[in-house]
Design a protein around this motif. Structure first.
Motif, PDB file in Angstrom:
ATOM      1  N   LYS A   1      51.531  42.791  53.540  1.00 15.08           N
ATOM      2  CA  LYS A   1      51.375  41.696  53.412  1.00 15.08           C
ATOM      3  C   LYS A   1      52.642  41.325  53.853  1.00 15.08           C
ATOM      4  N   MET A   2      54.114  42.118  53.292  1.00 18.56           N
ATOM      5  CA  MET A   2      55.326  41.492  53.578  1.00 18.56           C
ATOM      6  C   MET A   2      55.396  41.827  55.423  1.00 18.56           C
ATOM      7  N   ASP A   3      55.105  42.862  55.992  1.00 15.87           N
ATOM      8  CA  ASP A   3      55.593  42.721  57.645  1.00 15.87           C
ATOM      9  C   ASP A   3      54.964  41.719  57.510  1.00 15.87           C
ATOM     10  N   ALA A   4      53.525  40.054  57.188  1.00 19.72           N
ATOM     11  CA  ALA A   4      52.964  39.369  58.001  1.00 19.72           C
ATOM     12  C   ALA A   4      54.077  38.404  56.752  1.00 19.72           C
ATOM     13  N   SER A   5      55.830  38.874  56.758  1.00 17.03           N
ATOM     14  CA  SER A   5      56.249  37.912  55.492  1.00 17.03           C
ATOM     15  C   SER A   5      57.350  37.814  56.557  1.00 17.03           C
TER      16      SER A   5
ATOM     17  N   TYR B   1      57.051  37.091  48.241  1.00 22.55           N
ATOM     18  CA  TYR B   1      56.629  37.968  47.023  1.00 22.55           C
ATOM     19  C   TYR B   1      55.029  37.915  47.391  1.00 22.55           C
ATOM     20  N   HIS B   2      54.689  38.909  47.081  1.00 23.41           N
ATOM     21  CA  HIS B   2      52.691  39.128  46.601  1.00 23.41           C
ATOM     22  C   HIS B   2      51.996  39.749  45.377  1.00 23.41           C
ATOM     23  N   VAL B   3      51.554  39.961  45.392  1.00 21.92           N
ATOM     24  CA  VAL B   3      51.451  40.639  44.068  1.00 21.92           C
ATOM     25  C   VAL B   3      49.470  40.664  43.902  1.00 21.92           C
ATOM     26  N   LEU B   4      49.618  42.432  44.311  1.00 23.41           N
ATOM     27  CA  LEU B   4      47.622  42.728  44.389  1.00 23.41           C
ATOM     28  C   LEU B   4      47.232  43.721  43.244  1.00 23.41           C
ATOM     29  N   VAL B   5      46.344  43.293  42.594  1.00 26.58           N
ATOM     30  CA  VAL B   5      45.618  44.795  42.061  1.00 26.58           C
ATOM     31  C   VAL B   5      44.569  45.509  42.821  1.00 26.58           C
TER      32      VAL B   5
ATOM     33  N   MET C   1      50.402  50.133  48.206  1.00 24.17           N
ATOM     34  CA  MET C   1      51.306  50.710  49.656  1.00 24.17           C
ATOM     35  C   MET C   1      50.684  49.992  50.444  1.00 24.17           C
ATOM     36  N   THR C   2      50.157  50.288  51.079  1.00 21.30           N
ATOM     37  CA  THR C   2      49.515  49.965  52.924  1.00 21.30           C
ATOM     38  C   THR C   2      49.230  48.910  52.849  1.00 21.30           C
ATOM     39  N   ALA C   3      48.096  48.424  51.308  1.00 17.84           N
ATOM     40  CA  ALA C   3      48.584  46.289  50.991  1.00 17.84           C
ATOM     41  C   ALA C   3      48.712  45.868  51.332  1.00 17.84           C
TER      42      ALA C   3
ATOM     43  N   THR D   1      38.357  48.392  45.510  1.00 15.41           N
ATOM     44  CA  THR D   1      38.685  46.650  46.413  1.00 15.41           C
ATOM     45  C   THR D   1      40.236  46.305  46.035  1.00 15.41           C
ATOM     46  N   ILE D   2      41.334  46.123  46.518  1.00 16.34           N
ATOM     47  CA  ILE D   2      42.307  45.812  46.382  1.00 16.34           C
ATOM     48  C   ILE D   2      42.105  44.171  46.892  1.00 16.34           C
ATOM     49  N   ARG D   3      42.802  43.458  45.831  1.00 14.14           N
ATOM     50  CA  ARG D   3      43.174  42.017  46.558  1.00 14.14           C
ATOM     51  C   ARG D   3      44.074  41.388  46.071  1.00 14.14           C
ATOM     52  N   ASN D   4      44.074  40.121  45.840  1.00 12.03           N
ATOM     53  CA  ASN D   4      46.053  39.695  45.524  1.00 12.03           C
ATOM     54  C   ASN D   4      45.514  38.853  44.322  1.00 12.03           C
ATOM     55  N   ALA D   5      46.140  39.457  43.201  1.00 14.91           N
ATOM     56  CA  ALA D   5      46.321  38.815  41.939  1.00 14.91           C
ATOM     57  C   ALA D   5      45.930  38.407  41.693  1.00 14.91           C
ATOM     58  N   THR D   6      45.040  37.876  39.889  1.00 18.14           N
ATOM     59  CA  THR D   6      44.947  36.226  39.389  1.00 18.14           C
ATOM     60  C   THR D   6      45.499  36.119  37.890  1.00 18.14           C
ATOM     61  N   ILE D   7      45.583  35.323  37.455  1.00 17.72           N
ATOM     62  CA  ILE D   7      46.002  34.964  36.014  1.00 17.72           C
ATOM     63  C   ILE D   7      44.906  35.890  35.172  1.00 17.72           C
TER      64      ILE D   7
END
Length: 168
Positions: A110-114, A53-57, A104-106, A2-8
């Motif tokens: 995200k950047m393309d939608a910003s 900006y985005h942080v993914l894991v 990189m794809t993910a 899974t690739i998802r948004n990072a959390t604390i």
């Protein structure tokens, strides 16, 4: 996986991955490992950026964080806000398995939608695997900084790569 948004709760795993590269490689020019406090401030800055900006894991099937990717500030001045530097790190035991491409794809999606118009990457040389990954996604080398860094008693040059986002 899974690739998802990072959390604390992912920050300790992100630090463990990153700090390996600090101590063992010149891929990052940091000399000192990141503390949990520094990583928290980094995370807060990136995740409070109005969607720039985005942080993914990336998680293993067992739910372990095995890589992360993010885009952040390219340069400090406000006019640069439409440009962003990307960074991808994988747990050193998972390198060369195609996971960088998935991150990189993910991240680029995200950047393309910003509102980001340009993505940049600064790569310590030599690093043929990272250069190939970026070229695969349409990045072009636009600069070379010769002997720009010094780590482990050696000088390192860096390549600057650029890619337009979908806004072009």
């Amino acid at each position: 996986m899974t690739i998802r948004n990072a959390t604390i709760s992912d920050l300790d795993a992100i630090n463990a991955i990153y700090n390996h590269y600090v101590l063992e490689t010149a891929i990052t020019f940091d000399y000192d490992t990141w503390t949990p406090e520094r990583r928290f401030l980094w995370f807060e800055k990136l995740t409070n950026s109005d969607g720039y900006y985005h942080v993914l894991v990336k998680e293993s099937p067992e739910g372990e964080v095995i890589g992360f990717a993010y885009n952040g500030e390219f340069r400090e001045k406000l006019a640069y806000k439409i440009s962003s530097e990307i960074t991808i790190y994988l747990d050193h035991e998972y390198r060369a398995k195609g996971l960088g491409s998935e991150l990189m794809t993910a991240l680029l999606a995200k950047m393309d939608a910003s509102a980001i118009r340009r993505a940049y990457s600064v790569i310590t040389l030599p690093n043929p695997a990272s250069l190939r990954l970026h070229e695969k996604f349409g990045f072009k080398q636009v600069g070379l900084l010769t002997d720009a860094g010094y780590k482990f008693e050696q000088y390192y040059s860096v390549a600057i790569l650029e890619k337009s986002t979908h806004h072009q």
